[in-house]
Design an enzyme around this catalytic site. Structure first.
Site, PDB file in Angstrom:
ATOM      1  N   ILE A  98      -0.399   3.800  -0.721  1.00 56.66           N
ATOM      2  CA  ILE A  98       0.203   2.549  -1.013  1.00 56.66           C
ATOM      3  C   ILE A  98      -0.783   1.610  -1.187  1.00 56.66           C
ATOM      4  O   ILE A  98      -1.884   1.421  -0.341  1.00 56.66           O
ATOM      5  CB  ILE A  98       1.377   2.205  -0.063  1.00 56.66           C
ATOM      6  CG1 ILE A  98       1.879   0.899  -0.521  1.00 56.66           C
ATOM      7  CG2 ILE A  98       0.501   1.845   1.485  1.00 56.66           C
ATOM      8  CD1 ILE A  98       3.309   0.462   0.302  1.00 56.66           C
ATOM      9  N   SER A  99      -1.081   1.173  -2.606  1.00 57.14           N
ATOM     10  CA  SER A  99      -2.255   0.365  -2.742  1.00 57.14           C
ATOM     11  C   SER A  99      -2.349  -0.953  -2.011  1.00 57.14           C
ATOM     12  O   SER A  99      -1.259  -1.570  -1.261  1.00 57.14           O
ATOM     13  CB  SER A  99      -2.165  -0.094  -4.504  1.00 57.14           C
ATOM     14  OG  SER A  99      -2.260   0.914  -5.330  1.00 57.14           O
ATOM     15  N   GLN A 100      -3.421  -1.403  -1.612  1.00 52.07           N
ATOM     16  CA  GLN A 100      -3.847  -2.544  -0.915  1.00 52.07           C
ATOM     17  C   GLN A 100      -3.130  -3.764  -1.808  1.00 52.07           C
ATOM     18  O   GLN A 100      -3.071  -3.819  -3.007  1.00 52.07           O
ATOM     19  CB  GLN A 100      -5.466  -2.944  -1.334  1.00 52.07           C
ATOM     20  CG  GLN A 100      -5.851  -4.197  -0.604  1.00 52.07           C
ATOM     21  CD  GLN A 100      -7.210  -4.044  -1.061  1.00 52.07           C
ATOM     22  OE1 GLN A 100      -8.000  -3.688  -1.311  1.00 52.07           O
ATOM     23  NE2 GLN A 100      -7.968  -5.508  -0.435  1.00 52.07           N
TER      24      GLN A 100
END
Length: 220
Positions: A70-72
């Site tokens: 899950i992206s920053q």
């Protein structure tokens, strides 16, 4: 493995942590009020494995199913800001992943089409997003390099994995005036924006170095 929406809640504590996250993003230069509002509203902890719940509102990427991440939050916010879209615009997302970026776009009122090439993630996220009230126009299991020509052209295309090169089908599926936001590179990526200035002309801008999981081909 996420999601834990059956038993988890969105508590005042989570809401307070999101408020602090928004303040962090503002300090890092995110200025679009609609982007900040969406990130301040969406319960990111529901998109993550329970082992990372204490870190859900830290500005970092974390593992999810199928060896993906899950992206920053900063990356999600920056890519969304670079799309420069408005409510009602059509956007193609390459890499549905956990569905968090999808939810941000939907919360902002976009008409979202999204492609995921990991079947495990596709099945989970397709069931999960409607549980939170988020319904994309179309979620597809397929090869993101090919885009989704049957519903093109799009006002914007966002790629949420590192691409070693820019897929020509994605450029072809942009409307004139539309933008492709794509991290380009092998081991690390340069966030790159292509603006379709005319049917045959694209303007290119670069916005610094990021790190993404790789965009894979021919998974369907």
């Amino acid at each position: 493995m996420f999601p834990y929406f059956v038993t988890m809640k969105d508590t005042p504590k989570h809401q307070g942590l999101r408020k602090k996250l928004v303040q962090t993003l503002e300090r890092k230069g995110i200025a679009n009020p609609e982007v900040l509002k969406a990130i301040g509203y969406i319960p990111r902890h529901l998109f993550m494995d329970s082992g990372f719940l204490d870190h859900a509102y830290v500005d970092k990427a974390f593992p999810i199913a199928a060896d993906q991440t899950i992206s920053q939050p900063y990356t999600v916010a920056r890519q969304t800001e670079l799309l420069d879209l408005k409510r009602g615009d059509t956007v193609l997302e390459i890499g549905t992943g956990s569905g968090y970026q999808t939810a941000v776009l939907l919360e902002m009122g976009m008409q979202v089409y999204s492609i995921e090439r990991q079947h495990e993630l596709f099945k989970i996220t397709k069931r999960f997003l409607p549980k939170l009230g988020y319904r994309a126009k179309k979620l597809v299991f397929g090869d993101g390099y090919k885009g989704l020509p049957e519903t093109a052209p799009y006002d914007g295309i966002i790629v949420t994995a590192g691409a070693p090169y820019v897929p020509k089908p994605l450029l072809a599926q942009l409307k004139v005036g539309g933008k492709l936001v794509i991290p380009v590179g092998e081991h690390s990526q340069i966030m790159t924006v292509f603006n379709r200035a005319s049917p045959t002309n694209f303007e290119k801008e670069e916005f610094g170095e990021f790190r993404f999981v790789p965009l894979l081909e021919d998974k369907n």
